[in-house]
Design a protein around this motif. Structure first.
Motif, short mmCIF file in Angstrom:
data_model
loop_
_atom_site.label_atom_id
_atom_site.label_comp_id
_atom_site.label_asym_id
_atom_site.label_seq_id
_atom_site.Cartn_x
_atom_site.Cartn_y
_atom_site.Cartn_z
N LEU A 1 0.82 -1.22 0.00
CA LEU A 1 0.00 0.00 0.00
C LEU A 1 0.85 1.26 0.00
O LEU A 1 0.42 2.31 -0.48
CB LEU A 1 -0.94 0.00 1.22
CG LEU A 1 -2.01 -1.08 1.24
CD1 LEU A 1 -2.80 -1.04 2.54
CD2 LEU A 1 -2.97 -0.92 0.06
N LYS A 2 2.07 1.15 0.54
CA LYS A 2 2.97 2.32 0.60
C LYS A 2 3.75 2.52 -0.70
O LYS A 2 4.38 3.55 -0.90
CB LYS A 2 4.01 2.11 1.71
CG LYS A 2 3.50 2.30 3.11
CD LYS A 2 4.69 2.05 4.06
CE LYS A 2 4.31 2.21 5.50
NZ LYS A 2 5.41 1.80 6.37
N ALA A 3 3.75 1.50 -1.56
CA ALA A 3 4.56 1.56 -2.79
C ALA A 3 4.01 2.64 -3.73
O ALA A 3 2.79 2.88 -3.76
CB ALA A 3 4.54 0.20 -3.49
N ARG B 1 -12.41 3.55 5.69
CA ARG B 1 -11.63 3.48 6.94
C ARG B 1 -10.27 2.90 6.63
O ARG B 1 -10.13 2.09 5.70
CB ARG B 1 -12.35 2.60 7.96
CG ARG B 1 -11.63 2.54 9.30
CD ARG B 1 -12.29 1.54 10.23
NE ARG B 1 -11.65 1.56 11.54
CZ ARG B 1 -10.57 0.86 11.85
NH1 ARG B 1 -9.98 0.08 10.96
NH2 ARG B 1 -10.05 0.93 13.07
N CYS B 2 -9.27 3.29 7.42
CA CYS B 2 -7.94 2.72 7.20
C CYS B 2 -7.99 1.21 7.33
O CYS B 2 -8.52 0.67 8.31
CB CYS B 2 -6.95 3.29 8.22
SG CYS B 2 -5.31 2.56 8.04
N PHE B 3 -7.43 0.53 6.32
CA PHE B 3 -7.51 -0.94 6.29
C PHE B 3 -6.76 -1.57 7.45
O PHE B 3 -7.15 -2.62 7.95
CB PHE B 3 -6.94 -1.45 4.96
CG PHE B 3 -7.04 -2.94 4.81
CD1 PHE B 3 -8.27 -3.55 4.60
CD2 PHE B 3 -5.92 -3.74 4.89
CE1 PHE B 3 -8.38 -4.92 4.46
CE2 PHE B 3 -6.02 -5.12 4.75
CZ PHE B 3 -7.25 -5.70 4.54
N PHE B 4 -5.66 -0.94 7.88
CA PHE B 4 -4.86 -1.58 8.94
C PHE B 4 -4.82 -0.75 10.22
O PHE B 4 -3.99 -0.99 11.09
CB PHE B 4 -3.45 -1.89 8.44
CG PHE B 4 -2.70 -0.70 7.90
CD1 PHE B 4 -2.91 -0.27 6.59
CD2 PHE B 4 -1.78 -0.04 8.67
CE1 PHE B 4 -2.21 0.82 6.09
CE2 PHE B 4 -1.08 1.04 8.17
CZ PHE B 4 -1.30 1.47 6.86
N GLY C 1 -13.48 -4.86 4.25
CA GLY C 1 -14.14 -4.49 2.99
C GLY C 1 -13.65 -3.16 2.46
O GLY C 1 -14.31 -2.54 1.63
N ASN C 2 -12.46 -2.71 2.94
CA ASN C 2 -11.98 -1.38 2.57
C ASN C 2 -10.59 -1.40 1.93
O ASN C 2 -9.95 -0.36 1.84
CB ASN C 2 -11.96 -0.48 3.82
CG ASN C 2 -11.37 -1.17 5.02
OD1 ASN C 2 -10.87 -2.29 4.92
ND2 ASN C 2 -11.40 -0.53 6.16
#
Ligand SMILES: [Zn+2]
Length: 554
Positions: A60-62, A192-195, A516-517
């Motif tokens: 996700l940061k890539a 919402r933030c996934f992690f 689900g995000n």
């Protein structure tokens, strides 16, 4: 081709979810029929991976365009502007706070990935212009210039991302000549933030109390490209709010507020606003010194708790000051999502189940209509927020997931909505479906049965007639049907949901609970479906959605 696409995607919906669900049910049935000692012999499930093993966070940061665009050189086609010899960006749109810096940087990164020089002669120009609504934009493409026009930074941002998609659609540094306009009918698209950690069992972690960055730039960049313009995170008045009624609250307020401000500003650079999520007013601990000082704050004592009774002056002051404090302390918050009935004990109406036509047993509230108790609770919360920052949205979420019919009082709520309040209900709770020849009623939430439930339709129609802004709670990437994967690629089902929302006049969507995000095609579908012109058919929508993804293979 499109028919095939549709049938593939729809069949993914129809089968995968039901196969998965049927599989789980079959396993449960089998396990229940096994003798106890056989169950003990079953292998133990593997241990949960630690947080440090979550390699998806690096994905996700890539950089979004880090893998290039995969274009092969080709000549300009008829009806296209040619950008292959390079562009220059003329950022005319006034942007004193530099909110569009991330979008211009992204456009530059996109050009690098597409091998488009950024010192060329084709001009991409951003211009301030009148539009009908926030985030609306117009794109005008001529042979030597592309103009992106909007009234606000977020319209320009959407326009820049659209220009990138237009090039991806034609698989090269070219733009179709002509003009297009888009405007959202779903104004808040809140994920919402996934992690991000959850402030619930078993670990009760609070993201405002640690130093972890849950919102890295390229993750936000992905969400912004998918049309997400809001994220929610959990707070409690007790942790955060200093008020004249409960001065002992907010002991760790400064630390939390600092992280909240930082998060708000970080996300704002990508056009994403933070919404605080709460279940307030929390019922009092029966031994609370606040309740001892102000007994009128309490309604009905049940065990060790006492419901929050909203009718006293001090109750009203506590609710007003709580939200006013948060929104004064943290500029640029997007708003608040508050579960106003249905989860945990809160005000005196919270002890009446959504499916009941009974009355509250609080001696004061027993004489009131249920909607009046809700109204009296929400009005000061929404006013406190609005007085501190008028550019916010208060979403009162009635979490009523039951598959049984709701009490009559629930249908009165959208007819009596306080000022500055948007009402939110679950889009599919109460849906019906025949499964293997048997009629079923569904609770929360469903992608395979897209809804809306008859219940939601009724509530939305009452809301529409009363001028009450309505929000839909859905699951976007996946639902309880199969929640252990990033997303089920079934965008056709989202088309059906958003198409119904549009007809019902729904203006806001909460896209997910804790799951689900994950970024991907489902988020992108929800973003696309929130804008006019709305695709006339599911086929047309799927075509629009996959063209930038599949390019020449389409
Ligand atoms: Zn009461």
């Amino acid at each position: 081709m499109m028919t095939r696409v549709k049938s593939v995607i729809t069949s993914i919906t129809g089968c995968a979810i039901f196969v998965a669900t049927a599989g789980v049910l079959a396993l449960m049935a089998t396990a229940q029929n096994l003798p106890k000692d056989t169950l003990q012999d079953l292998p133990k499930p593997p241990a949960q991976p630690s947080d440090e093993a979550w390699t998806f966070i690096n994905d996700l940061k890539a950089p979004l365009w880090g893998n290039g665009l995969g274009w092969s050189p080709r000549a300009v086609a008829a009806g296209e502007a040619d950008l292959s010899r390079g562009i220059r960006v003329d950022a005319k749109f006034p942007d004193s706070e530099g909110l569009l810096k991330t979008a211009y940087t992204d456009l530059a990164d996109f050009c690098t990935a597409g091998k488009i020089p950024t010192n060329g002669s084709f001009t991409i120009e951003t211009v301030k212009a009148e539009t009908q609504v926030f985030e609306a934009y117009r794109i005008e493409v001529t042979a030597d210039r592309c103009r992106i026009l909007a009234a606000d930074t977020e319209g320009i941002r959407r326009g820049i991302f659209k220009v990138e998609d237009m090039m991806r659609e034609v698989v090269g540094p070219f733009l179709k000549l002509g003009t297009m306009e888009r405007k959202p009918f779903i104004k808040s698209r809140i994920s919402r933030c996934f992690f991000g950690p959850i402030k619930r069992p078993p670990r009760y972690r609070d993201e405002l109390m640690d130093k972890v960055d849950y919102y890295p730039d390229q993750y936000l960049n992905r969400l912004a490209h998918e049309g997400v313009n809001g994220l929610w995170l959990t707070i409690m008045f007790k942790d955060l709010c200093k008020t004249s009624v409960a001065p002992e609250y907010g002991e760790t307020s400064e630390r939390r507020l600092a992280k909240l401000r930082q998060t708000v500003e970080q996300c704002r650079r990508y056009g994403i606003r933070i919404y605080v999520f709460s279940i307030e007013p929390t019922a009092w601990d029966a031994q609370s010194p606040i309740l001892k000082r102000h007994p009128e704050l309490g309604g009905k004592r049940i065990g060790n708790t006492c419901t929050f009774c909203p009718w006293s002056e001090v109750s009203q002051r506590y609710l007003y000051e709580s939200t006013h404090f948060i929104f004064s302390q943290v500029p640029h918050l997007g708003g608040m999502i508050n579960i106003s009935h249905g989860e945990r004990r809160t005000n005196c109406q919270s002890i009446v189940p959504a499916t009941s036509n009974g009355r509250s047993s609080c001696p004061v509230c027993a004489k009131k209509e249920p909607w009046e108790i809700i109204y009296k609770t929400l009005a000061p919360m929404a006013k406190g927020m609005h007085d501190a920052n008028p550019d916010t949205t208060f979403i009162a979420w009635f979490y009523m997931p039951q598959d049984n019919p709701l009490g009559d009082w629930v249908y009165e709520l959208p007819k009596h909505c306080p000022e500055h309040v948007t009402m939110q209900f679950n889009f599919e709770s109460g849906v019906t479906k025949d499964v293997f020849g048997r009629g079923r009623r569904g609770a929360d939430y469903w992608i395979s049965t897209p809804g809306p439930s008859r219940r939601y339709e009724r509530l939305a129609s009452f809301g529409k007639n009363a001028g009450t802004p309505m929000s839909a709670k859905i699951q976007t990437g996946c639902s309880h049907e199969v929640a252990t994967i990033p997303f089920v690629p079934a965008p056709g089902m989202l088309y059906r949901k958003f198409s119904a929302m549009r007809e019902l006049g729904v203006s806001n969507v909460m896209l997910c609970w804790y799951f689900g995000n994950y970024p991907g095609i489902m988020n992108k579908a929800a973003g696309e479906l929130s804008f006019e012109p709305f695709p006339a058919t599911e086929e047309e929508f799927l075509s629009r959605l996959v063209q930038p993804e599949w390019g020449g293979a389409f």
